[in-house]
Write an enzyme that holds these catalytic residues in place. Structure first.
Site, PDB file in Angstrom:
ATOM      1  N   CYS A 199      -7.149  -2.984   3.329  1.00 55.73           N
ATOM      2  CA  CYS A 199      -6.554  -1.824   2.663  1.00 55.73           C
ATOM      3  C   CYS A 199      -6.517  -1.937   1.142  1.00 55.73           C
ATOM      4  O   CYS A 199      -6.743  -0.957   0.438  1.00 55.73           O
ATOM      5  CB  CYS A 199      -5.173  -1.548   3.217  1.00 55.73           C
ATOM      6  SG  CYS A 199      -4.130  -2.980   3.316  1.00 55.73           S
ATOM      7  N   HIS A 224       1.318  -3.074   4.011  1.00 52.34           N
ATOM      8  CA  HIS A 224       0.186  -2.148   3.921  1.00 52.34           C
ATOM      9  C   HIS A 224       0.135  -1.503   2.541  1.00 52.34           C
ATOM     10  O   HIS A 224       1.161  -1.268   1.918  1.00 52.34           O
ATOM     11  CB  HIS A 224       0.335  -1.070   4.990  1.00 52.34           C
ATOM     12  CG  HIS A 224      -0.819  -0.146   5.097  1.00 52.34           C
ATOM     13  ND1 HIS A 224      -2.127  -0.563   5.104  1.00 52.34           N
ATOM     14  CD2 HIS A 224      -0.870   1.212   5.193  1.00 52.34           C
ATOM     15  CE1 HIS A 224      -2.928   0.476   5.222  1.00 52.34           C
ATOM     16  NE2 HIS A 224      -2.184   1.569   5.272  1.00 52.34           N
ATOM     17  N   GLN A 228      -7.182   5.192   3.365  1.00 48.16           N
ATOM     18  CA  GLN A 228      -6.685   3.881   3.776  1.00 48.16           C
ATOM     19  C   GLN A 228      -7.619   3.182   4.756  1.00 48.16           C
ATOM     20  O   GLN A 228      -8.407   3.816   5.463  1.00 48.16           O
ATOM     21  CB  GLN A 228      -5.303   4.008   4.426  1.00 48.16           C
ATOM     22  CG  GLN A 228      -5.315   4.794   5.730  1.00 48.16           C
ATOM     23  CD  GLN A 228      -4.046   4.627   6.542  1.00 48.16           C
ATOM     24  OE1 GLN A 228      -3.231   3.749   6.293  1.00 48.16           O
ATOM     25  NE2 GLN A 228      -3.872   5.471   7.556  1.00 48.16           N
TER      26      GLN A 228
END
EC number: 3.5.1.44
Length: 313
Positions: A128, A186, A205
């Protein structure tokens, strides 16, 4: 926006956004790996299903990113951790030369794969952070290079400040938010394009899958949900302290609706959320023309490289 990328806190007079204090940060890391997600924007309307993007054909830009990712050489141009140079100045010959050197230093390809676990010549499936930060460069770089890691170190705001700021953004301008959600392990990008109807966001993403969400490939997300608008209210609720007030079922629903490719609540592992961690966001204006021109330059660079290789020696 000009070539110098400034956080929203420095653009207060232009955007009429309340200035927020910049907090220095040495590194942008989740608990698992470097990441940043892309997209999502603001929505002042409850119904985003009727919304259509009206910028320089943003859907085409997403398709171009997918095409670059799927091309073996374009993939190497796109997913690189050289933050100091402009993304359009990356040199394919130099990239492959460095791969050759690394392979040679470890005693050949077979030894390299045994030690590292991957074939360095294969296309990269970016985590990510790698996907988000490179797309951030694509969106924001003009005359000068933009280092997304350095930018986030010097201009971050928290989720509550983000929630307070987004309602005041100019609908005539384009914004991008680089989000490091340390609760989820994340990072992702929120694209907030200009619009004369309603303001919404789009998420870019990928995910290694070591946090609260399952593994996710960048092309899968962009093909499936990259063009779907996400409402402002959901983003504010997800990133601010309001999230802590939700029930577990509401948390799963919100996370899955915004970040899971299938919107499946069973894919969200709440027990892996680090509730004592926060959210860091770098919010800035960008010029969509730079976004378009940078992608076109990469496509041209790739085409010229292919033509050069095809010429008889």
């Amino acid at each position: 926006m000009g070539d110098d990328i400034m956080p929203i806190s420095n653009l207060a007079k232009e955007s009429e956004v309340r200035a927020v204090k910049d907090i220095p940060c040495k590194n942008i890391e989740t608990d698992n790996h470097l990441e940043i997600g892309l997209s999502s924007g603001l929505s002042r309307s409850k119904d985003t299903s009727k919304f259509k993007k009206n910028s320089i054909n943003t859907i085409k830009l997403i398709d171009d990113i997918i095409a670059l990712h799927n091309d073996p050489k374009g993939n190497k141009l796109l997913w690189n951790d050289n933050w100091q140079d402009k993304i359009i100045n990356r040199d394919l010959a130099n990239i492959f030369e460095k791969i050759d050197e690394s392979v040679s230093e470890l005693g050949g390809l077979e030894m390299y794969q045994e030690m590292v676990g991957v074939n360095p010549y294969d296309p990269t499936e970016p985590v990510c952070g790698l996907s988000a930060q490179n797309i951030f460069k694509l969106m924001t770089e003009g005359e000068h290079a933009v280092d997304p890691v350095e930018m986030a170190q010097t201009g971050k705001i928290d989720g509550n400040e983000f929630a307070e700021s987004v309602d005041q953004l100019s609908s005539a301008k384009n914004y991008v938010a680089l989000v490091n959600d340390r609760r989820l392990g994340h990072m992702f990008l929120i694209d907030i394009p200009s619009n004369d109807q309603e303001t919404v966001g789009y998420i870019y993403q990928s995910d290694l899958g070591q946090g609260a969400l399952p593994p996710l490939k960048i092309a899968d997300w962009l093909n499936s949900r990259g063009k779907d608008a996400v409402s402002l209210n959901k983003l504010k609720k997800l990133l601010s302290r309001e999230f802590n007030l939700l029930s577990d079922d509401e948390k799963r629903a919100l996370i899955s609706e915004t970040l899971d490719i299938h919107k499946d609540v069973s894919n969200v592992e709440l027990d892996r959320i680090k509730r004592d961690r926060g959210v860091d966001i770098y919010l800035t204006e960008y010029d969509v023309n730079n976004f378009y021109e940078n992608i076109e330059t990469l496509k041209s660079k790739l085409s010229n490289y292919d033509k050069k290789l095809s010429k008889p020696k």
